[in-house]
Write an enzyme that holds these catalytic residues in place. Structure first.
Site, mmCIF file in Angstrom:
data_model
loop_
_atom_site.group_PDB
_atom_site.id
_atom_site.type_symbol
_atom_site.label_atom_id
_atom_site.label_comp_id
_atom_site.label_asym_id
_atom_site.label_seq_id
_atom_site.Cartn_x
_atom_site.Cartn_y
_atom_site.Cartn_z
ATOM 1 N N ASP A 55 -16.448 -31.745 -58.395
ATOM 2 C CA ASP A 55 -17.095 -30.576 -59.371
ATOM 3 C C ASP A 55 -18.464 -30.776 -59.487
ATOM 4 O OD1 ASP A 55 -14.869 -29.086 -59.730
ATOM 5 O OD2 ASP A 55 -14.364 -30.367 -61.671
ATOM 6 N N ARG A 64 -17.076 -24.409 -53.285
ATOM 7 C CA ARG A 64 -16.511 -23.546 -54.308
ATOM 8 C C ARG A 64 -17.760 -22.997 -55.009
ATOM 9 N NH1 ARG A 64 -14.034 -26.948 -58.749
ATOM 10 N NH2 ARG A 64 -11.751 -26.657 -57.848
#
EC number: 1.5.5.2
Length: 307
Positions: free
Chosen positions: A133, A184
């Site tokens: 992330d 992502r």
């Protein structure tokens, strides 16, 4: 600053007060259950299995941020390893997501790299994909450095995240192209100053589409993490018009957000994943969800009234 960003800034500011945190933790349990799968690994796996029955794959995320000691970082790593081992025997796609601050990034990049390397050594042979992330802007550069280091060491089942609200992101994307990253793309959920991030939602949305199309043109696999129906519709239109196969991209949602749309896209033949958070340290995650949508604040207020 437009109203959307003003609202987000207000919510994140208020949520940081200890009194507010205690109140929400005590009285907003119904809202927590909507967006967090549970506090235990067993609860998270049950939620993942339920999603799989509906054609939606799960991204398991053990919640926790910014550990203060090496001992805390190693304890969090043990939780990640337990997650990897638990997923190993599952018949569905295995996918986890983590933040490098959970592994001690703020203490030492070397520590975070060493702990993450050990996680990847357990994950890759078990078919578990690991997503790094992206956190707030001061940690972007270090996160990218560690990602590049791992790819140069030969790890392939690890992906990165880029945020469309940061001015720097297009350059970061272009710099990553030699690594052929599994990407992502998100809009960004942290409170950022106007010096580093677009101050207008319309600009963030436009940049999201620009970056997504650029990544697809460059041949990358892209996970589009968005709930925005206009962006989803445009990406569907664009990929069909350009002849980009559905095997080259996917849509990602947050657990509990637009579940009907998740199932509908899966029925249409798109790969869909839901980000399934679990663990005791859920408060920072929940406050970012509240900050994303004003209607979530209404749910909080109802929870506080009803208990």
């Amino acid at each position: 600053m437009n109203l959307d960003l003003a609202y987000r800034s207000f919510v994140l500011g208020v949520a940081g007060h200890p009194q507010v945190e205690r109140l929400i933790k005590h009285r907003a349990k119904g809202l927590v259950r909507r967006y967090v799968a549970g506090e235990t690994l067993e609860e998270a796996l049950k939620a993942a299995e339920a999603l799989e029955r509906e054609g939606v794959h799960a991204i398991l995320d053990l919640l926790g941020e910014m550990v203060r000691t090496e001992e805390e970082a190693r304890a969090f790593q043990r939780g990640l390893l337990e997650l990897v081992w638990a997923l190993a025997g599952k018949p569905w796609p295995k996918y986890i997501s983590l933040k490098l601050t959970q592994l001690g990034l703020d203490l030492s990049e070397d520590l975070a790299l060493a702990l993450l390397r050990e996680v990847l050594r357990e994950a890759e042979p078990r078919g578990v994909f690991v997503r790094l992330d992206m956190e707030d802007s001061p940690r972007v550069e270090a996160t990218l450095r560690l990602y590049r280091a791992l790819r140069e060491e030969g790890f392939s089942q690890v992906g990165i995240v880029l945020q469309s609200y940061l001015y720097r992101t297009e350059k970061d994307l272009l710099d990553l192209l030699p690594y052929r990253p599994n990407l992502r793309l998100v809009k960004g959920a942290y409170r950022e100053p106007k010096e580093v991030a677009f101050p207008d939602k319309r600009l963030i949305d436009a940049e999201y589409l620009h970056l997504g199309k650029l990544a697809l043109k460059e041949g990358l696999y892209v996970a589009f993490a968005t709930h925005d129906p206009r962006i989803i519709a445009e990406l569907k239109r664009y990929t069909e018009a350009m002849g980009i196969p559905r095997s080259r991209f996917e849509f990602q949602f947050l657990y509990g957000v637009r579940p009907e749309e998740q199932r509908r896209l899966a029925r249409e033949g798109y790969t869909v994943r839901a980000y399934v958070p679990y663990g005791r340290d859920w408060y920072p995650y929940l406050t970012r969800r509240i900050a994303e949508r004003p209607e979530n604040l209404l749910l909080v207020l109802r929870s506080l009234v009803s208990g």
